[in-house]
Design a protein around this motif. Structure first.
Motif, PDB file in Angstrom:
ATOM      1  N   ALA A 145     -40.133 -79.870  38.656  1.00 28.75           N
ATOM      2  CA  ALA A 145     -38.734 -79.418  38.786  1.00 28.75           C
ATOM      3  C   ALA A 145     -37.797 -80.366  38.038  1.00 28.75           C
ATOM      4  O   ALA A 145     -36.861 -79.923  37.352  1.00 28.75           O
ATOM      5  CB  ALA A 145     -38.347 -79.349  40.265  1.00 28.75           C
ATOM      6  N   VAL A 173     -37.886 -79.916  34.260  1.00 32.08           N
ATOM      7  CA  VAL A 173     -37.046 -78.798  33.800  1.00 32.08           C
ATOM      8  C   VAL A 173     -35.606 -79.286  33.623  1.00 32.08           C
ATOM      9  O   VAL A 173     -34.945 -78.993  32.621  1.00 32.08           O
ATOM     10  CB  VAL A 173     -37.120 -77.622  34.811  1.00 32.08           C
ATOM     11  CG1 VAL A 173     -36.070 -76.568  34.514  1.00 32.08           C
ATOM     12  CG2 VAL A 173     -38.521 -77.017  34.805  1.00 32.08           C
ATOM     13  N   THR A 218     -29.185 -77.223  35.974  1.00 31.93           N
ATOM     14  CA  THR A 218     -29.849 -76.027  36.501  1.00 31.93           C
ATOM     15  C   THR A 218     -29.340 -74.798  35.750  1.00 31.93           C
ATOM     16  O   THR A 218     -30.133 -73.944  35.318  1.00 31.93           O
ATOM     17  CB  THR A 218     -29.577 -75.883  38.021  1.00 31.93           C
ATOM     18  OG1 THR A 218     -30.046 -77.060  38.672  1.00 31.93           O
ATOM     19  CG2 THR A 218     -30.254 -74.658  38.610  1.00 31.93           C
ATOM     20  N   SER A 247     -30.842 -74.633  32.366  1.00 25.76           N
ATOM     21  CA  SER A 247     -32.258 -74.242  32.402  1.00 25.76           C
ATOM     22  C   SER A 247     -32.415 -72.742  32.668  1.00 25.76           C
ATOM     23  O   SER A 247     -33.441 -72.159  32.363  1.00 25.76           O
ATOM     24  CB  SER A 247     -33.011 -75.057  33.458  1.00 25.76           C
ATOM     25  OG  SER A 247     -32.679 -74.582  34.753  1.00 25.76           O
TER      26      SER A 247
END
Ligand SMILES: Cc1cc2nc3c(=O)[nH]c(=O)nc-3n(C[C@H](O)[C@H](O)[C@H](O)COP(=O)(O)O)c2cc1C
Length: 326
Positions: A110, A113, A265, A268
């Motif tokens: 995670a 990413v 986030t 991504s």
């Protein structure tokens, strides 16, 4: 050139600091310094890069430094080093945080990413596509803020949005009417391609027009290209407020870390973002926004999020200019 320090080689130190400085900062002021020792890295505010008019209490400075801290954590993990972070927002030497090397670590999938999004993230002031952000992506962004001990309020009620637009308009007008604010803004924006800080003309986005529902700042200071007729902004942008449960220097640093987690986030997920900080910088607007959110939280950052077209990366100063070595 950086030097070897603790578990990091010179190249690794450069890589870690290069990731940290990719964080966003108001007007790309890059208000940070990094003091590297054998035991860790101290993140400090750079008082020469404060914005005394737009940000007299250093709220946005701390948010920017918090965002840099989040990148720093990810980059250390990527180099195999566990960061142990102490936030010290009222530290005697201007230190905002101390990051100690705390043994070996690895980057989780995670975090990998998020790390990969650091260099791809950018503030996008252009119109976004007229496509709403899907529910799953919204959920991921809200979750990202929660992981950062903050809350992301997605503004969907039409009346709340209308109220926010009115507050934004009033806050924008108040800033423009202040010659000191305008002078400070002009110092940092409308810059040439050679600039290594501030906002370049090329990143300023389209010239604002009276029909724009959400008021953006004119980063080109009236020198931007005229807008193609009909080339307007998306009709119903996703507007989200990043808020914290308390409002002190510590919470503002945390808000910066949470902001960066939200932005990475978003990147991504193929989403772009820009800011509407008039609502934070003008005290009355920030108070009105807080009331609109139900008084339980303190607004720190207002974001517009959506599907954007590519924009160029904003410049950064070389690492040597932000580095202090013992
Ligand atoms: C706390 C904060 C507030 C910001 N406010 C605004 C804003 O009101 N309008 C805007 O266009 N950009 C805003 N920005 C974005 C910066 O201008 C941007 O991060 C900087 O120019 C560097 O560009 P980059 O984000 O593409 O790396 C803000 C950034 C931060 C961290």
């Amino acid at each position: 050139m950086t030097t070897e320090a603790g578990p990091l080689s010179a190249e690794q130190t450069t890589a870690v600091l290069s990731a940290a400085v990719r964080a966003p900062s108001v007007h790309n002021s890059q208000p940070w310094r990094f003091h590297v020792t054998a035991s860790g890295i101290e993140l400090r505010a750079d008082p020469a890069r404060r914005l005394p008019i737009a940000d007299p209490d250093d709220r946005e400075l701390r948010i920017a430094c918090g965002a840099a801290l989040f990148n720093l954590r990810l980059a250390l993990l990527r180099e195999g080093v566990e960061p142990s972070v102490t936030l010290l927002p009222n530290g005697p030497t201007g230190a905002l945080a101390i990051v100690r090397y705390a043994g070996d670590a690895h980057l989780s999938p995670a975090d990998a990413v998020l790390y990969a999004a650091i260099t791809r993230r950018r503030t996008n002031r252009k119109p976004f596509e007229d496509q709403s952000v899907d529910t799953e992506a919204r959920h991921d962004l809200v979750r990202a803020a929660e992981l950062g001990h903050a809350r992301l309020e997605v503004m969907s009620d039409p009346e709340d949005r209308a109220a926010m637009r009115r507050m934004l308009l009033a806050a924008h007008a108040q800033q423009l009417a202040d010659p000191a604010w305008a002078a400070e803004f002009a110092e940092w924006v409308g810059r040439s391609q050679a600039a290594r800080d501030g906002v370049r003309l090329a990143s300023s986005g389209p010239q604002p027009e009276p029909q724009d529902a959400w008021v953006f700042r004119d980063f080109a200071l009236g020198q931007g290209a005229a807008r193609t007729p009909g080339k307007d902004f998306e009709t119903e942008p996703m507007i989200a407020v990043l808020a914290t449960y308390v409002d002190d220097a510590y919470a503002q640093l945390q808000a910066g870390e949470a902001l960066q987690r939200v932005l990475l986030t978003a990147t991504s997920l193929g989403l772009a973002a820009s800011f509407l900080s008039q609502l934070i910088e003008v005290d009355q607007a920030r108070e009105d926004l807080r009331e609109l959110l139900g008084d339980a939280v303190h607004p720190q950052v207002v974001l517009r999020i959506g599907y954007g077209s590519p924009v160029a990366a904003a410049p950064r100063r070389p690492i040597e200019e932000v580095l202090d070595v013992d």
